[in-house]
Design a protein around this motif. Structure first.
Motif, PDB file in Angstrom:
ATOM      1  N   ASP A 188       0.837  -1.205   0.000  1.00  0.00           N
ATOM      2  CA  ASP A 188       0.000   0.000   0.000  1.00  0.00           C
ATOM      3  C   ASP A 188       0.872   1.255   0.000  1.00  0.00           C
ATOM      4  OD1 ASP A 188      -2.512   1.063  -0.211  1.00  0.00           O
ATOM      5  OD2 ASP A 188      -3.015   0.902   1.914  1.00  0.00           O
ATOM      6  N   LYS A 191      -0.499   5.009  -0.586  1.00  0.00           N
ATOM      7  CA  LYS A 191      -1.394   5.446   0.494  1.00  0.00           C
ATOM      8  C   LYS A 191      -0.594   5.762   1.758  1.00  0.00           C
ATOM      9  CE  LYS A 191      -5.626   5.766  -0.908  1.00  0.00           C
ATOM     10  NZ  LYS A 191      -6.333   7.078  -0.818  1.00  0.00           N
ATOM     11  N   ARG A 192       0.417   4.973   2.045  1.00  0.00           N
ATOM     12  CA  ARG A 192       1.266   5.263   3.211  1.00  0.00           C
ATOM     13  C   ARG A 192       2.095   6.525   2.959  1.00  0.00           C
ATOM     14  NH1 ARG A 192       0.235   0.928   6.260  1.00  0.00           N
ATOM     15  NH2 ARG A 192      -0.169  -1.019   5.139  1.00  0.00           N
TER      16      ARG A 192
END
Length: 259
Positions: A188, A191-192
């Motif tokens: 991810d 998004k991080r």
């Protein structure tokens, strides 16, 4: 477009280390990073930087006994005096190289060390280091590293790093966001990246799983580079990868992805 810095510890290994500065400049880089400068006099490194017209953007604090398996000593109980000596040495080099960012590796605590004990040592050491660095005009970076490459490393996730930074103060310490480590540990990635962008002070890249250049593995680099731009990141992106072949030939990925 992300600003790329060559990692001279991993790239241009066809040449002796001191010759890699000129090679990086000839390949189009304006900045460099590397793991450790301490094998060489700071004045010689600065001469190489200036001669090649390069900016030093990052290096690591002394890691302890690297040959013996240590990967930083910030979280190791009983090593506080050595840690403080290392901070002073790193800041001396930072001043000589005009480098405003230094990475403090968390380390691999000895087997059996309670996590809470290592965390307390780590926090106290970082707070002291951040105070010293701030006085010298330097910021400390901390980097979560995956357990596949460094089993037992104390700092693993971006959220852990963010919590440490919140406790010590984002004005003195920031997050080193390594795309390779993030993908292996958490996935991810973008998004991080989005969640932690306000505290990211440096980024690094390599493809997964083999840690080679972008385009050799599983990651979608077109999208990643677009997100870095869209999120307004203004820092450097270190190319901390192992070239799959000859370094300069492998740099074709920059044209492929428009960076």
């Amino acid at each position: 477009m992300p600003r790329l810095a060559a990692n001279l510890s991993m790239m241009f290994n066809e040449l002796p280390f001191l010759d890699r500065f000129e090679a990086a400049a000839k390949a189009g880089f304006k900045a460099v990073e590397f793991l450790f400068p301490y094998e060489f006099p700071a004045a010689e490194l600065k001469r190489r930087l200036d001669g090649a017209g390069l900016q030093q953007v990052l290096f690591n604090m002394p890691p302890g006994d690297w040959a013996g398996g240590e990967r930083g000593i910030a979280s190791l109980p009983g090593r506080q005096a050595a840690f403080r000596d290392g901070v002073k040495q790193a800041l001396d080099y930072a001043a000589a190289l005009d480098c405003r960012l230094v990475h403090c590796m968390a380390g691999i605590p000895p087997a059996g060390t309670p996590f809470a004990t290592a965390a307390a040592v780590y926090a106290a050491n970082l707070a002291w280091a951040a105070e010293q660095a701030s006085s010298a005009g330097v910021k400390i970076a901390i980097e979560p590293i995956n357990h596949r490459d460094m089993p037992g490393f104390h700092l693993n996730t971006m959220a852990q790093g963010a919590a440490v930074i919140a406790a010590i103060g984002a004005e003195r310490i920031g997050l080193q966001f390594d795309i390779y480590h993030c993908q292996i540990t958490e996935g991810d990635v973008t998004k991080r990246m989005e969640a932690h962008m306000p505290i990211i002070v440096h980024m690094q890249l390599a493809d997964v799983p083999a840690r080679n250049e972008p385009g050799t593995g599983e990651l979608g680099w077109e999208f990643i580079f677009r997100r870095i731009d869209a999120l307004g990141y203004q820092g450097w992106v270190g190319c901390e990868y192992r070239p799959a072949g000859e370094t300069v030939a492998g740099l074709a990925w920059r044209a492929r992805f428009g960076v």
